[in-house]
Design a protein around this motif. Structure first.
Motif, PDB file in Angstrom:
ATOM      1  N   GLU A   1     -15.715  -7.290  59.572  1.00 43.30           N
ATOM      2  CA  GLU A   1     -14.988  -8.264  58.754  1.00 43.30           C
ATOM      3  C   GLU A   1     -14.818  -7.656  57.361  1.00 43.30           C
ATOM      4  O   GLU A   1     -15.783  -7.162  56.773  1.00 43.30           O
ATOM      5  CB  GLU A   1     -15.751  -9.579  58.651  1.00 43.30           C
ATOM      6  N   THR A   2     -13.601  -7.681  56.864  1.00 46.31           N
ATOM      7  CA  THR A   2     -13.319  -7.114  55.540  1.00 46.31           C
ATOM      8  C   THR A   2     -13.173  -8.227  54.509  1.00 46.31           C
ATOM      9  O   THR A   2     -12.463  -9.204  54.751  1.00 46.31           O
ATOM     10  CB  THR A   2     -12.028  -6.277  55.569  1.00 46.31           C
TER      11      THR A   2
ATOM     12  N   GLU B   1     -21.004   1.691  55.612  1.00 47.54           N
ATOM     13  CA  GLU B   1     -20.409   1.308  56.893  1.00 47.54           C
ATOM     14  C   GLU B   1     -20.448   2.478  57.876  1.00 47.54           C
ATOM     15  O   GLU B   1     -20.774   2.306  59.065  1.00 47.54           O
ATOM     16  CB  GLU B   1     -18.967   0.850  56.679  1.00 47.54           C
ATOM     17  N   LYS B   2     -20.115   3.662  57.404  1.00 48.37           N
ATOM     18  CA  LYS B   2     -20.130   4.843  58.272  1.00 48.37           C
ATOM     19  C   LYS B   2     -21.540   5.125  58.781  1.00 48.37           C
ATOM     20  O   LYS B   2     -21.718   5.532  59.943  1.00 48.37           O
ATOM     21  CB  LYS B   2     -19.593   6.059  57.514  1.00 48.37           C
TER      22      LYS B   2
ATOM     23  N   TRP C   1     -19.902  -7.134  57.346  1.00 51.57           N
ATOM     24  CA  TRP C   1     -18.862  -7.361  56.350  1.00 51.57           C
ATOM     25  C   TRP C   1     -18.907  -6.233  55.329  1.00 51.57           C
ATOM     26  O   TRP C   1     -19.982  -5.773  54.950  1.00 51.57           O
ATOM     27  CB  TRP C   1     -19.071  -8.689  55.626  1.00 51.57           C
ATOM     28  N   VAL C   2     -17.754  -5.798  54.900  1.00 53.56           N
ATOM     29  CA  VAL C   2     -17.665  -4.727  53.912  1.00 53.56           C
ATOM     30  C   VAL C   2     -16.588  -5.089  52.899  1.00 53.56           C
ATOM     31  O   VAL C   2     -15.572  -5.702  53.246  1.00 53.56           O
ATOM     32  CB  VAL C   2     -17.353  -3.362  54.579  1.00 53.56           C
ATOM     33  N   ASN C   3     -16.837  -4.737  51.646  1.00 53.37           N
ATOM     34  CA  ASN C   3     -15.855  -4.963  50.588  1.00 53.37           C
ATOM     35  C   ASN C   3     -14.866  -3.801  50.582  1.00 53.37           C
ATOM     36  O   ASN C   3     -15.252  -2.642  50.409  1.00 53.37           O
ATOM     37  CB  ASN C   3     -16.560  -5.072  49.230  1.00 53.37           C
TER      38      ASN C   3
ATOM     39  N   LEU D   1     -21.682  -9.729  48.165  1.00 50.22           N
ATOM     40  CA  LEU D   1     -20.895  -8.563  48.587  1.00 50.22           C
ATOM     41  C   LEU D   1     -19.576  -8.510  47.829  1.00 50.22           C
ATOM     42  O   LEU D   1     -19.134  -7.432  47.401  1.00 50.22           O
ATOM     43  CB  LEU D   1     -20.646  -8.636  50.090  1.00 50.22           C
ATOM     44  N   ARG D   2     -18.949  -9.661  47.645  1.00 50.59           N
ATOM     45  CA  ARG D   2     -17.670  -9.709  46.934  1.00 50.59           C
ATOM     46  C   ARG D   2     -17.835  -9.265  45.482  1.00 50.59           C
ATOM     47  O   ARG D   2     -16.926  -8.666  44.907  1.00 50.59           O
ATOM     48  CB  ARG D   2     -17.122 -11.142  46.997  1.00 50.59           C
TER      49      ARG D   2
END
Length: 338
Positions: free
Chosen positions: A130-131, A112-113, A100-102, A83-84
């Motif tokens: 979690e960001t 995410e939405k 988790w979202v970047n 993801l990173r």
């Protein structure tokens, strides 16, 4: 003048069509390539977002969405690294109700939405967000090792293989065979010559582009240089193996195409193979270009050191030794007697 031109034109065409091996490659290779890649990359449902997940995907209604690619992970830390590096747009743990979202990913924002909207609509348990923080990794940072490695591949394969075949075809090697020069000495000289040129040019291009674009570079540049040298050595050795016996430039070109195009498409030069069929990923691991790119990206984007890139180093060294030994054993000074 026109008659001389026509005579040469006809003679060259006769030469090509009488070389059945070259004609066969020129006819069969494009067909095999198209069929192969059509099968490997067949996708009737174009993917808009890549979503990694842990746990049972089917328990959430988002699994019914079209144009979303879901990739299962068992190691959360590995998935977060993906993801990173923007190889995933979103990571969801259904077993922990967490995602988790970047923060720097535009695709991640939309994914995410979608997750939150679907969760609200079906009144399922809410997720904890979690960001992932850190310096943004641009596509340029990810793709630049692939661009340079691809350029190295073509320079090593075509810059060496064709020369050896031309030497044999023009009887240069026949003359050298009358000297005390041994095949391994001749091949070693070819390797060192091309290696110096390729490494010097690639290093210069990387340093210049890094000065202009300021690449995302966490690891030590000396490890990149080592991978560059070992990767070029393996590719040059492979080229020498391909050209060790052939005296047909057209046939050698077909073999080089057979080797270089799959490497360019399946080594992760332009796009990640994350989520592709397992057998495609397995095939890609046999290519020197794949090992070089895995190591280079690990150094640049993850700050990897010797321990992390040791598998790639040993594989490239092993492939180089294997190709060089086979090339030396199979090497032929003279062409076939006609």
């Amino acid at each position: 003048m026109f008659k001389r031109f026509l005579a040469v034109l006809v003679a060259r065409n006769y030469e090509f069509f009488r070389d059945r091996s070259a004609l066969g490659w020129n006819l069969a290779f494009p067909i095999l390539l198209v069929v192969g890649f059509a099968f490997i990359f067949k996708n009737d449902n174009p993917t808009l977002f890549k979503i990694g997940y842990l746990g049972d995907l089917q328990q959430h209604s988002i699994s019914q969405y079209k144009h979303l690619e879901f990739i299962e992970y068992s190691d959360k830390s590995n998935a977060i690294d993906k993801l990173r590096q923007h190889k995933l747009d979103l990571l969801v743990s259904f077993q922990d109700s967490q995602y988790w979202v970047n923060a720097s990913s535009a695709n991640g924002y939309i994914a995410e939405k979608l997750l939150l909207a679907e969760t609200t609509q079906h009144h399922t348990s809410e997720f904890i967000k979690e960001t992932i923080e850190g310096q943004e990794i641009r596509y340029l940072d990810w793709v630049v090792p692939g661009i340079l490695a691809m350029n190295m591949m073509f320079s090593c394969l075509y810059g060496v293989g064709y020369v050896i075949v031309r030497y044999r075809k023009n009887a240069v090697l026949k003359r050298l065979s009358a000297t005390p020069l041994k095949p391994v000495e001749f091949l070693a000289a070819q390797i060192v010559s091309r290696l110096l040129i390729v490494v010097a040019l690639t290093s210069g291009i990387f340093v210049a582009c890094n000065f202009i674009f300021d690449f995302y570079l966490l690891g030590n540049m000396w490890w990149l240089l080592l991978l560059c040298i070992l990767g070029a050595f393996a590719l040059i050795s492979l080229s020498l193996l391909i050209a060790c016996r052939s005296e047909s430039e057209e046939f050698t070109g077909g073999i080089l195409n057979l080797v270089s195009w799959p490497m360019m498409m399946l080594s992760g030069v332009w796009f990640s193979l994350e989520g592709s069929p397992a057998f495609v990923q397995a095939i890609s691991q046999i290519f020197p270009l794949t090992q070089m790119l895995i190591g280079a990206r690990a150094v640049m984007l993850e700050g990897a050191g010797f321990v992390e890139i040791a598998p790639q180093i040993f594989i490239l060294v092993g492939q180089s030794i294997l190709f060089l030994l086979l090339g030396s054993l199979l090497f032929r000074w003279k062409g076939q007697t006609r």
